[in-house]
Design a protein around this motif. Sequence first.
Motif, mmCIF file in Angstrom:
data_model
loop_
_atom_site.group_PDB
_atom_site.id
_atom_site.type_symbol
_atom_site.label_atom_id
_atom_site.label_comp_id
_atom_site.label_asym_id
_atom_site.label_seq_id
_atom_site.Cartn_x
_atom_site.Cartn_y
_atom_site.Cartn_z
ATOM 1 N N THR A 565 4.578 60.645 47.732
ATOM 2 C CA THR A 565 4.631 62.091 47.518
ATOM 3 C C THR A 565 5.996 62.404 46.910
ATOM 4 N N THR A 566 5.986 63.086 45.779
ATOM 5 C CA THR A 566 7.228 63.250 45.031
ATOM 6 C C THR A 566 7.192 64.512 44.204
ATOM 7 N N THR A 567 8.323 64.900 43.684
ATOM 8 C CA THR A 567 8.395 66.023 42.758
ATOM 9 C C THR A 567 8.193 65.516 41.329
ATOM 10 N N PRO A 568 7.937 66.420 40.364
ATOM 11 C CA PRO A 568 7.568 65.987 39.003
ATOM 12 C C PRO A 568 8.607 65.119 38.309
ATOM 13 N N ASN A 569 9.877 65.251 38.672
ATOM 14 C CA ASN A 569 10.919 64.478 37.997
ATOM 15 C C ASN A 569 10.764 62.975 38.198
ATOM 16 N N CYS A 570 10.003 62.574 39.221
ATOM 17 C CA CYS A 570 9.861 61.137 39.531
ATOM 18 C C CYS A 570 8.566 60.531 38.991
ATOM 19 N N MET A 571 7.635 61.341 38.502
ATOM 20 C CA MET A 571 6.302 60.809 38.220
ATOM 21 C C MET A 571 6.256 59.877 37.015
ATOM 22 N N ALA A 572 6.908 60.216 35.918
ATOM 23 C CA ALA A 572 6.897 59.338 34.735
ATOM 24 C C ALA A 572 7.568 58.011 35.066
ATOM 25 N N ASN A 573 8.619 58.070 35.868
ATOM 26 C CA ASN A 573 9.302 56.847 36.282
ATOM 27 C C ASN A 573 8.392 55.999 37.167
ATOM 28 N N THR A 574 7.647 56.651 38.067
ATOM 29 C CA THR A 574 6.694 55.943 38.928
ATOM 30 C C THR A 574 5.641 55.235 38.089
ATOM 31 N N MET A 575 5.134 55.924 37.070
ATOM 32 C CA MET A 575 4.135 55.318 36.188
ATOM 33 C C MET A 575 4.693 54.088 35.484
#
Length: 635
Positions: A565-575
């Motif tokens: 569970t994260t905020t949008p700033n982390c999602m591209a990095n997670t991908m």
Amino acid sequence: MKKRKNQPKSKIKSPKLSARQKYWLSSLLFLIVGAILLTWFLEYRYFINDFGSTWDFIFKNAAPFFFNALLLFFIVAILWGITGRPGVAVGSSWILIVIITYIHINKYRSRGFPLLPEDFQLASEAATLTKFVDVWSIVRMVVACVMIAALTILFEKFLARKMRLHYETPSPSWSKRNMLGTRVMIVAIAALSFFFSTDFVRHNDGSRYEDTFLGTHFTAWNQNRNYNDNGFVLGFLYNLQKLRIAEPDKYSESKIAELKAEYVDIAETENAKRKDPAEENVSVVIILNESFYDPNVSFQGVNFRDFYKYSGDVTPNLHRIMQKYPSGYMYSLDYGGGTANIEFEAFTSMTNYWIDSVPYTALLPKTGEIPSLIQELKARNYATTAIHPFNGGMYKRNIALKNEGFDTFITELEMDYTEHDGKSDYINDRSAYQQTLKVLQESDDNQVVGLITMQNHTPYWGDIYEKNEFEVEFEPTIDRESRAWEIPSYFQMLHSSDEYLGEFIDGLDQLDKKVVVLWFGDHSAGLFDLLNDSPVKEERDLARVTPYFVYANYDANFTTKKLPTTTPNCMANTMQNILNWQKSSLYYLVDEVCAAEPILTKNYLQDRELKNSELMHDYELLTYDILSGKQYWMK
């Protein structure tokens, strides 16, 4: 001896007020009473015409109320100096309050947040924004303004002179007859008084809690509380500070160069172990699905269905996809709105935590090109296309998306597919997905596509669909009857959007081209008052978590199914991490940030201090440098 006659007692004559003195005294009293009544009206409208909440504020927060009245008195006095007519000054202020509070009420009903200064940065899109409100409410607002103007004219004609609110000196000179010099002095004194008496709130230090001499405090992470405790005027002024980014401590070219060198070294070492997405010929699609929420969600032990009971599965395709591919929940920066801020974080992996404004409208038009996942893939010869089935100027996307790296921007005017659901005003998700597939199919080159949908956007009129399949049971405490038809309509909209999502994934499965999709809902609809207005933080949090997943139409060797569970700033990095892709140095900094604070937003953290303060300060320096500083990172 003769008796003296009683001598009459001498009467003490009170000095007779001149016409000029009567004018000044009457005008001041009129403006003072007018300012108090206007402040009451402003707070009444802020609390959406709730007498009880208005009186509670006045009696429980008397000092802030009268300080707001003092500030409003200064504003009315400025108008008095400009017009020379106290009645016109009060009437003009009344009209201004009607307009401002009309905007506030409509924003609050859809998003659950008060009017903020940054909202006026969308003034150029006023015609577009009217699509989101009931046209008859606009008519009623205009009629109210016309009636106030008429009452002001009648007051000036029949009552103002009797109340000693008119005065002209018997001078042949127009400027002297109308006391022009005196009026200029009134404007200057009132403006300076307003300026100096609000310095403490306009130049706040940005701390999470800041005590005031009024016995209240400002809360940086909760603007509803700011307005509730301090009044509309002070709450609004507090947020003026957020229209600019304060330069962080230790910001310098050498500091940014040192920071960049550290993460360039890390990137060179780590990227040797990772795959180049361009060499794998993988195209990337990032989809922000407007107002997509999962009504089956549970978070921190709180279940949505415990508050809003309904039968069936509103989003079955979403659940099927989330079971098969890496997925999780995003903690949205906002509730019921704030799409552009979420979009900004998802595309750039920077954060709005310290900015607390709208970068798309306030900052990106001035930055030029900035780092982003789009820019990174573009440097690897990817074609870049943004799609938004609406007005391209909204949130200045026509500028912001270009600066984020998108070379082509397809809006509602350029789309080949423009289907609507029922009576909806918006192009549906099926058309948005069809346009995305068309872009992917038109070229064999690697591509990155950013899609920002519109189907699930407010309003949620009950007659959009011929039939609403989902009956919702409401708790007796629900505070607005309109929710009884808005929520079922929204659920039907989600169900339709979910159907189109399933079609899109099926279409990608058949596509003869490798594609990875990062898909997420940007925020829930602003309909769930039982959650958003709850005194329990975990219940408020539930209104802010939306689904996200990473999909691939080829064997991507995903090693995990459960995403944080994260905020949008982390999602591209997670991908990029779960695909084991090479990344730029910025994303290795984001790696550490997201490990320390995976949910980086004040709504969630509230008054908690950030973990690893030195690392987070580096992140703040980077954000400031790129968006408002000298952009040393990019040199």
